[in-house]
Scaffold this active site. Structure first.
Site, short mmCIF file in Angstrom:
data_model
loop_
_atom_site.label_atom_id
_atom_site.label_comp_id
_atom_site.label_asym_id
_atom_site.label_seq_id
_atom_site.Cartn_x
_atom_site.Cartn_y
_atom_site.Cartn_z
CE LYS A 1 -20.81 -8.68 4.46
NZ LYS A 1 -19.54 -9.38 4.24
CG ASP B 1 -23.64 -1.19 2.25
OD1 ASP B 1 -22.49 -1.14 1.79
OD2 ASP B 1 -24.25 -2.27 2.44
CE1 TYR C 1 -15.93 -4.42 0.58
CE2 TYR C 1 -14.60 -2.81 -0.60
CZ TYR C 1 -15.17 -4.07 -0.52
OH TYR C 1 -14.98 -4.96 -1.55
#
Ligand code: KE4
Length: 427
Positions: free
Chosen positions: A265, A237, A142
């Site tokens: 994050k 990613d 994802y």
């Protein structure tokens, strides 16, 4: 009725599903989502003031634990001056320099406000740079919710993708190929068929969004070689893995260098942030230096940058990652021993600071299909059993659990004692 239940009823009147991000809704595990009011260190407290050992950590950012004094002081100092200018600030340079110093493949970086923005920008940059359209991604990975990435596999292994959400135009889905994670054969076949049209490959170098699934180094090397052979851009990613699994991220752990890296994050320390960075020659194509457009009102927000810089600055402490590794290893070893004791079929995939329990008889969980073979029903029982014992995991069988540097022996003891009781109920 708990206060969370009361709040959830009211929330559903004003927000779709009562939440601002679907995974929070508890739809993946059943029951009412907990609403939280405050946090400290490894603990979070719900609206009924119940304390939980937190293994979500805001889905990764809280690697220092909640309310780290240096991060809070940095944010307080920043907000005492301004919240936002919409103009350049010194702190953006300092965060950008820190990211480039810690992740050498990143020669230049663009700060944005989320991981989704980072990956969306990385794809547009790769397409603009290569003047090609096709994107390769992997089943179970994802990368946020931009249209090109909400794609499921086509009918056949090498047919171009189909939307995995309404609202994604078929035409866009047709520019994404979804392959099996860890399958070097699938990568070779895809490049043999589409190689000259592939703009980029995007991958979570360690998958975190189907639960934690580790790559083989051969798979990552295959991606690197295929992109080199065909002139495609390799995007790692590392929104989850960046500064989590190692100071230099997964790329330093596996010694495979991407052309572009996306982050989020941890680099915001709990504040809204994302970043895309990499080779100067590619980043030079990003506006205003180059023609590939990207922009953002709050991009590089000084408060978010302050929180991020304060966070990254503490990760360079001597033995930070050794300690985080040891905490994670102790938890994983404990869970594994308890599963044996209670004869529960369990595989745990893990790296420093992150892990996932898969309730499966399979000897390994190596790809999305292996994940699908694991029991989400047993996970749901595990989840609610642990919640009742004050242990908070992400409310989905397909997420990773995150450990902070302040998860101490008391947390581990409470967690494993709870697991001992819960595993006894799972047979
Ligand atoms: P955000 O847009 O949510 O900041 O980042 C998207 C993203 C991109 N890349 C990776 C590897 C990610 O894990 C994410 C977001 N992660 C999820 C948790 N698995 C965020 C939680 C949520 O969606 O509420």
């Amino acid at each position: 009725m708990s206060y969370s239940q009361t709040l959830f009823e009211e929330a559903q009147r004003y927000m779709p599903g009562g939440v601002n991000s679907p995974v929070r809704s508890f739809k993946g595990v059943g029951g009412t989502p907990l609403f939280f009011s405050h946090a400290q260190g490894p603990y979070i407290f719900d609206s009924d003031n119940q304390r939980y050992v937190d293994y979500v950590g805001s889905w990764g950012p809280m690697i220092l634990g909640h309310q780290d004094t240096d991060v809070i002081e940095s944010v307080q100092s920043s907000v005492s001056k301004a919240l936002s200018f919409g103009a350049p600030t010194k702190i953006e340079i300092e965060l950008a320099k820190c990211i480039c110093a810690l992740m050498p493949s990143i020669e230049k970086v663009r700060l944005v406000c989320s991981g989704t923005e980072a990956t969306m920008t990385a794809l547009r940059l790769a397409r603009g740079y290569t003047e090609r359209d096709l994107i390769v991604k992997f089943e179970g990975c994802y990368h946020g919710h931009s249209d090109s990435l909400l794609i499921k596999s086509g009918s056949g292994a090498l047919t171009l993708g189909q939307p995995s959400s309404p609202g994604v135009p078929a035409g866009i889905a047709q520019t994404t190929l979804n392959l099996e994670f860890n399958s070097s054969d699938a990568v070779h076949a895809a490049f043999a068929k589409y190689g000259e049209k592939i703009a980029a490959v995007i991958v979570e170098p360690v998958a975190g969004n189907m639960g934690c699934v580790l790559p083989t180094r051969d798979f990552l090397l295959t991606l690197r070689q295929a992109c080199d052979n065909y002139g495609a851009i390799l995007i790692f990613d590392e929104v989850i893995t960046g500064f989590r699994v190692a100071l230099g991220g997964a790329q330093s752990l596996y010694q495979v260098t991407p052309d572009l890296t996306t982050l989020g994050k941890i680099i915001g320390g709990g504040m809204p942030i994302g970043a895309v960075g990499g080779k100067k020659s590619i980043m030079a194509h990003l506006a205003p230096e180059g023609p590939v457009y990207q922009a953002g009102t709050l991009a590089g927000n000084p408060v978010a940058c302050s929180a991020g810089l304060a966070t990254l600055s503490k990760l360079t402490a001597e033995s930070f990652y050794t300690k985080l590794y040891q905490t994670t290893e102790t938890l994983v070893t404990g869970f594994t021993e308890l599963a044996k004791k209670h004869e529960i079929p369990l595989q745990i995939n893990w790296l420093t600071g992150m892990f996932t329990l898969f309730f499966t008889t399979d000897p390994k969980v190596h790809c999305f299909q292996d994940v699908m073979n694991s029991s989400s029903e047993i996970f749901k029982k595990f989840y609610h059993g642990m919640l009742a014992q004050g242990i908070y995991f992400g409310p989905s069988a397909y997420e990773s659990a995150f450990v902070s540097i302040v998860h101490d022996k008391a947390c581990i003891d409470q967690t494993l004692a709870a697991a001992d009781k819960v595993f006894a109920t799972l047979k």
